[in-house]
Design a protein around this motif. Structure first.
Motif, PDB file in Angstrom:
ATOM      1  N   GLU A 120      12.011  66.874-120.917  1.00 43.17           N
ATOM      2  CA  GLU A 120      13.030  66.749-119.871  1.00 43.17           C
ATOM      3  C   GLU A 120      14.249  65.986-120.375  1.00 43.17           C
ATOM      4  O   GLU A 120      15.377  66.342-120.098  1.00 43.17           O
ATOM      5  N   ARG A 167      10.489  54.447-119.782  1.00 43.37           N
ATOM      6  CA  ARG A 167      10.078  55.623-119.016  1.00 43.37           C
ATOM      7  C   ARG A 167       8.811  56.210-119.608  1.00 43.37           C
ATOM      8  O   ARG A 167       7.830  56.443-118.907  1.00 43.37           O
ATOM      9  N   LEU A 220      -0.966  63.017-109.914  1.00 43.60           N
ATOM     10  CA  LEU A 220      -1.258  61.802-109.145  1.00 43.60           C
ATOM     11  C   LEU A 220      -0.610  60.570-109.758  1.00 43.60           C
ATOM     12  O   LEU A 220      -0.355  59.588-109.071  1.00 43.60           O
ATOM     13  N   VAL A 238      -4.345  55.794-113.237  1.00 39.94           N
ATOM     14  CA  VAL A 238      -4.797  56.682-112.164  1.00 39.94           C
ATOM     15  C   VAL A 238      -6.130  57.313-112.522  1.00 39.94           C
ATOM     16  O   VAL A 238      -7.048  57.378-111.682  1.00 39.94           O
ATOM     17  N   LEU A 242      14.443  61.045-110.626  1.00 47.42           N
ATOM     18  CA  LEU A 242      13.042  61.456-110.706  1.00 47.42           C
ATOM     19  C   LEU A 242      12.576  62.049-109.383  1.00 47.42           C
ATOM     20  O   LEU A 242      11.793  63.000-109.380  1.00 47.42           O
ATOM     21  N   VAL A 261      13.646  65.493-109.624  1.00 43.71           N
ATOM     22  CA  VAL A 261      12.820  66.259-110.560  1.00 43.71           C
ATOM     23  C   VAL A 261      11.485  66.610-109.910  1.00 43.71           C
ATOM     24  O   VAL A 261      10.991  67.736-110.037  1.00 43.71           O
ATOM     25  N   TYR A 262      10.917  65.655-109.163  1.00 43.33           N
ATOM     26  CA  TYR A 262       9.641  65.932-108.494  1.00 43.33           C
ATOM     27  C   TYR A 262       9.834  66.958-107.377  1.00 43.33           C
ATOM     28  O   TYR A 262       8.972  67.816-107.164  1.00 43.33           O
TER      29      TYR A 262
END
Lengths: 253, 126
Positions: free
Chosen positions: B107, B56, A170, B67, A240, A243-244
């Motif tokens: 990553e 990042r 999320l 969240v 990104l 990547v998602y």
């Protein structure tokens, strides 16, 4: 917000160019933000469609720009998501080109940076998020939820790992949108602060004019940095998104 | 006919014009004639790399906590259990933030490993 043009925040004001009036208490209008979005689309179309219209085998310079632009995004998708994600090429290409051109157009004087409004970046991130969610569910069915269950985890920590992975999932659109917005906002505020410093110093007199060279130099240097940041953030946003999207194709990791 | 700008795309792949029929051979010859060089397109920007990596990671970490906290607040608001869900989910959000950082840095390091092993070695030695 003061009506002072030297104010660093002044540049982020969304103003009506053609007001349409209120509908049900919600204000509608064609704003400076909307104008820049339309300009961005026109510029992208001009870059991509006009030089490639003749389809020369030996490309002209502008056609080469368009071809490089295209193959750059293709390489990006192939590298970070895989060949099967090429069906999302239009989405990724639109995101990348829109952000790149709008960030660069936003550096023009009297212009407006579309990505400096959090509503724009968060809706773009929500678009990517919902695409991943909906396509992942359509493609994998309930197997998509294997995303939240990493393989090789013993059963007694699963109940803790799944909520963590869920929150992590999320949090993606939040960080995705905040990064672009924050970078554009911060860069433009710093630019405006140095620009305001020039105006402020110039009111002092001759000595002020002399010292105003220093913030002017900073503003010039920062402007070139902003060119880089605008391109880099557009690239990061698109990468990104790739990547998602990878998770929609391969939920088990 | 020999004008290089006249080499438009042939209508069908089969009917190559004399201009383009030996194009592959000509490209190969031109490539061989040129000295070996690296691709000019390099995605990584060395100067800004550290800063953008930092942004990042920071945003990934903060986003998870935000969240988690927001989710907890929402559950508390609906279930009238203030403040317990928020406490639990804030902690889970913290864990998710660490998870995000681990994933993001993995990553980042993965694509750099084969080609830029030497460059990243220099970075770690400092």
């Amino acid at each position: 917000m003061a009506e002072n043009p030297i104010e660093p925040i002044h540049q982020f004001q969304v103003r009506d160019i053609v007001p349409f009036g209120d509908v049900g208490g919600v204000h509608f209008g064609f704003t400076n933000s909307g104008l820049l979005m339309v300009a961005t689309v026109i510029v992208i179309s001009a870059i991509m469609l006009v030089p490639t219209a003749q389809r020369r085998l030996v490309p002209t310079r502008l056609q080469l720009v368009a071809e490089q632009f295209y193959s750059f995004v293709v390489d990006m998708i192939e590298a970070s998501t895989g060949h099967e994600a090429m069906r999302f090429f239009p989405l990724i290409f639109s995101l990348f080109s829109f952000l790149l051109i709008s960030n660069w157009l936003g550096l023009l004087p009297y212009s407006f940076t579309v990505a400096s409004q959090v509503i724009v970046t968060s809706l773009l991130a929500a678009l990517v998020f919902l695409t991943v969610l909906i396509y992942g569910l359509l493609r994998n069915g309930l197997g998509f939820f294997k995303l939240f269950v990493p393989s090789g985890i013993p059963w007694y920590v699963i109940w803790l790992v799944v909520p963590i992975e869920f929150i992590s999932f999320l949090s993606r659109p939040v960080s995705h949108s905040m990064r672009l917005w924050g970078n554009m906002l911060a860069g433009h505020i710093v630019l405006a602060v140095f620009g305001g410093m020039i105006v402020g110093l110039s009111t002092i007199g001759f000595l002020g004019w002399l010292t105003a060279v220093l913030p002017l130099g900073m503003a010039v240097a920062l402007l070139s940095l902003e060119l880089l940041v605008g391109a880099l953030q557009a690239f990061v946003f698109a990468v990104l998104a790739c990547v998602y999207l990878h998770d929609a194709f391969h939920p088990a990791h | 006919m020999r004008d290089p700008h006249d080499t438009k795309r042939p209508e069908k792949p089969g009917d190559d014009s004399p201009d383009t029929s030996d194009l592959a051979a000509r490209i190969a010859r031109a490539r061989a004639a040129q000295p070996e060089r690296k691709l000019p397109v390099d995605v990584k920007v060395p100067g800004l790399n550290g800063a953008s990596r930092g942004y990042r990671l920071a945003s990934e970490f903060v986003a998870a906590i935000v969240v988690g906290g927001a989710l907890g607040y929402g559950i508390d608001f609906v279930a009238h259990t203030r403040p317990w869900a928020m406490i639990v989910l804030l902690l889970l959000g913290f864990a998710a933030g660490v998870r995000n950082i681990v994933r993001a840095s993995a990553e980042m390091n993965k694509p750099a490993a084969p080609s830029e092993a030497a460059a990243s070695d220099d970075e770690t030695k400092h």
